[in-house]
Design a protein around this motif. Structure first.
Motif, PDB file in Angstrom:
ATOM      1  N   THR A 189       8.765   4.483  12.682  1.00 30.07           N
ATOM      2  CA  THR A 189       7.370   4.177  12.373  1.00 30.07           C
ATOM      3  C   THR A 189       6.614   5.473  12.093  1.00 30.07           C
ATOM      4  N   CYS A 190       5.499   5.347  11.359  1.00 32.22           N
ATOM      5  CA  CYS A 190       4.637   6.490  11.053  1.00 32.22           C
ATOM      6  C   CYS A 190       3.186   6.098  11.294  1.00 32.22           C
ATOM      7  N   TYR A 191       2.386   7.080  11.715  1.00 33.15           N
ATOM      8  CA  TYR A 191       0.964   6.811  11.941  1.00 33.15           C
ATOM      9  C   TYR A 191       0.189   8.124  11.860  1.00 33.15           C
ATOM     10  N   ARG A 192      -1.111   8.001  11.584  1.00 23.21           N
ATOM     11  CA  ARG A 192      -1.966   9.185  11.593  1.00 23.21           C
ATOM     12  C   ARG A 192      -1.974   9.803  12.992  1.00 23.21           C
ATOM     13  N   ASP A 193      -1.965  11.099  13.049  1.00 26.73           N
ATOM     14  CA  ASP A 193      -1.998  11.784  14.336  1.00 26.73           C
ATOM     15  C   ASP A 193      -3.193  11.297  15.154  1.00 26.73           C
ATOM     16  N   GLY A 194      -2.919  10.781  16.349  1.00 29.41           N
ATOM     17  CA  GLY A 194      -3.970  10.287  17.222  1.00 29.41           C
ATOM     18  C   GLY A 194      -4.363   8.846  16.983  1.00 29.41           C
ATOM     19  N   ASP A 252       0.849  -1.192   0.000  1.00 25.46           N
ATOM     20  CA  ASP A 252       0.000   0.000   0.000  1.00 25.46           C
ATOM     21  C   ASP A 252       0.885   1.242   0.000  1.00 25.46           C
ATOM     22  N   ASN A 253       0.663   2.141  -0.951  1.00 26.20           N
ATOM     23  CA  ASN A 253       1.469   3.354  -1.045  1.00 26.20           C
ATOM     24  C   ASN A 253       0.814   4.452  -0.210  1.00 26.20           C
ATOM     25  N   GLU A 254       0.946   4.342   1.098  1.00 23.96           N
ATOM     26  CA  GLU A 254       0.319   5.332   1.968  1.00 23.96           C
ATOM     27  C   GLU A 254       1.286   5.742   3.076  1.00 23.96           C
ATOM     28  N   PRO A 255       1.033   6.881   3.732  1.00 26.01           N
ATOM     29  CA  PRO A 255       2.040   7.517   4.588  1.00 26.01           C
ATOM     30  C   PRO A 255       2.463   6.747   5.833  1.00 26.01           C
ATOM     31  N   THR A 256       1.747   5.710   6.253  1.00 28.43           N
ATOM     32  CA  THR A 256       2.250   4.953   7.400  1.00 28.43           C
ATOM     33  C   THR A 256       3.497   4.152   7.017  1.00 28.43           C
ATOM     34  N   LEU A 257       3.848   4.131   5.729  1.00 21.54           N
ATOM     35  CA  LEU A 257       5.104   3.524   5.279  1.00 21.54           C
ATOM     36  C   LEU A 257       6.224   4.553   5.207  1.00 21.54           C
ATOM     37  N   GLY A 258       5.937   5.799   5.554  1.00 23.54           N
ATOM     38  CA  GLY A 258       6.955   6.842   5.515  1.00 23.54           C
ATOM     39  C   GLY A 258       6.519   8.020   4.660  1.00 23.54           C
ATOM     40  N   LYS A 259       7.328   9.052   4.655  1.00 23.16           N
ATOM     41  CA  LYS A 259       7.028  10.240   3.862  1.00 23.16           C
ATOM     42  C   LYS A 259       7.037   9.898   2.375  1.00 23.16           C
ATOM     43  N   ASP A 268      -1.863  15.015   1.827  1.00 26.46           N
ATOM     44  CA  ASP A 268      -3.273  15.039   1.416  1.00 26.46           C
ATOM     45  C   ASP A 268      -4.175  15.541   2.534  1.00 26.46           C
ATOM     46  N   GLY A 269      -3.690  16.558   3.244  1.00 20.48           N
ATOM     47  CA  GLY A 269      -4.495  17.186   4.281  1.00 20.48           C
ATOM     48  C   GLY A 269      -4.561  16.437   5.596  1.00 20.48           C
ATOM     49  N   VAL A 270      -3.821  15.354   5.731  1.00 24.19           N
ATOM     50  CA  VAL A 270      -3.817  14.558   6.960  1.00 24.19           C
ATOM     51  C   VAL A 270      -2.455  14.685   7.632  1.00 24.19           C
ATOM     52  N   THR A 271      -2.447  14.862   8.949  1.00 23.22           N
ATOM     53  CA  THR A 271      -1.201  14.969   9.702  1.00 23.22           C
ATOM     54  C   THR A 271      -0.762  13.583  10.172  1.00 23.22           C
ATOM     55  N   TYR A 272       0.512  13.295   9.947  1.00 24.26           N
ATOM     56  CA  TYR A 272       1.096  12.017  10.362  1.00 24.26           C
ATOM     57  C   TYR A 272       2.246  12.272  11.330  1.00 24.26           C
ATOM     58  N   ILE A 273       2.452  11.332  12.222  1.00 24.59           N
ATOM     59  CA  ILE A 273       3.531  11.386  13.198  1.00 24.59           C
ATOM     60  C   ILE A 273       4.601  10.379  12.786  1.00 24.59           C
ATOM     61  N   GLU A 274       5.841  10.824  12.776  1.00 22.64           N
ATOM     62  CA  GLU A 274       6.970   9.929  12.514  1.00 22.64           C
ATOM     63  C   GLU A 274       7.742   9.778  13.819  1.00 22.64           C
ATOM     64  N   ARG A 275       7.886   8.548  14.278  1.00 24.57           N
ATOM     65  CA  ARG A 275       8.488   8.341  15.594  1.00 24.57           C
ATOM     66  C   ARG A 275       9.327   7.070  15.604  1.00 24.57           C
ATOM     67  N   THR A 276      10.444   7.135  16.320  1.00 30.08           N
ATOM     68  CA  THR A 276      11.301   5.970  16.476  1.00 30.08           C
ATOM     69  C   THR A 276      10.820   5.113  17.636  1.00 30.08           C
ATOM     70  N   MET A 277      10.746   3.811  17.392  1.00 31.64           N
ATOM     71  CA  MET A 277      10.531   2.845  18.466  1.00 31.64           C
ATOM     72  C   MET A 277      11.850   2.131  18.711  1.00 31.64           C
ATOM     73  N   GLY A 278      12.155   1.840  19.967  1.00 33.21           N
ATOM     74  CA  GLY A 278      13.434   1.223  20.274  1.00 33.21           C
ATOM     75  C   GLY A 278      13.321   0.209  21.396  1.00 33.21           C
TER      76      GLY A 278
END
Length: 216
Positions: A146-151, A45-52, A180-190
């Motif tokens: 990792t990336c995910y939609r805000d909230g 899937d080409n969507e932002p939870t795979l990264g910018k 596309d008008g949606v805010t995503y969070i990029e965060r490192t898990m360790g």
């Protein structure tokens, strides 16, 4: 860390049926596997939870992927006969971008063909990475971006890493991007030092590692 030598795929094609999970084989990918690697990533899937967006573009760029396969990281592929059905890349930071620049292993680009989900292929790939570096995981942590939609942090990928003992890294501030008008969070898990190797030892025992030490 020096990349491991590529081992040629030795499977004979078996078009009649998919092999069971126990019959799948993990191989180190070399530059000759560039085309199937890009093809597998293209099916995701080409969507932002795979990264910018730019990161996703680079992951499909021929020159960038060739450099990746010839670089200091190592990419493992899971094969069903001639078909590449899962991949993950691992490498070593001499100075990680957090925790006082301590050395750290990292994983990235874990992807599994949709037709091969629920066969624990992602887990087997991570376990194989740990097998190859577990002699050093006692002295270092491990990280993945990792990336995910805000909230909405509970993506399937983040839940998978959470089960392995990864946690949102407390010393690194998360970043935001919009697509596309949606805010995503990029965060490192360790993971803490030795935690991932201990998880694997308890839940998925593997042979002693045979890899060489990371390059200085």
């Amino acid at each position: 860390m020096q990349s491991e030598p590529h081992r040629p795929n030795t499977f004979a094609a078996d078009p009649k049926m998919h092999r069971s999970a126990s019959q799948l084989q993990i191989l180190v990918l070399g530059p000759d596997q560039l085309t199937p690697l890009i093809a597998l990533r293209s099916r995701m899937d080409n969507e932002p939870t795979l990264g910018k967006r730019e990161d996703r573009r680079i992951a499909l760029d021929t020159a960038a992927v060739r450099d990746e396969l010839q670089g200091r990281s190592t990419t493992l592929g899971m094969y069903d006969a001639e078909r590449l059905v899962g991949v993950v890349t691992y490498g070593y930071f001499q100075r990680a971008p957090y925790e006082d620049d301590a050395p750290c292993w990292y994983f990235k680009g874990l992807a599994v063909d949709g037709r091969y989900r629920r066969k624990k292929i992602g887990l087997r790939l991570v376990v194989e990475c740990v097998r190859r570096v577990s002699a050093y995981l006692g002295d270092t942590g491990c990280a993945i971006a990792t990336c995910y939609r805000d909230g909405e942090p509970n993506t399937a990928a983040r839940l998978f890493y959470d089960r392995l003992g990864f946690r949102d890294h407390p010393l690194e501030e998360c970043s935001e991007f919009e697509e596309d008008g949606v805010t995503y969070i990029e965060r490192t898990m360790g993971t803490e030092k030795g935690a991932l190797a201990e998880w694997v030892k308890r839940n998925a025992p593997v042979p002693a590692p045979s890899n060489s030490p990371p390059a200085s």
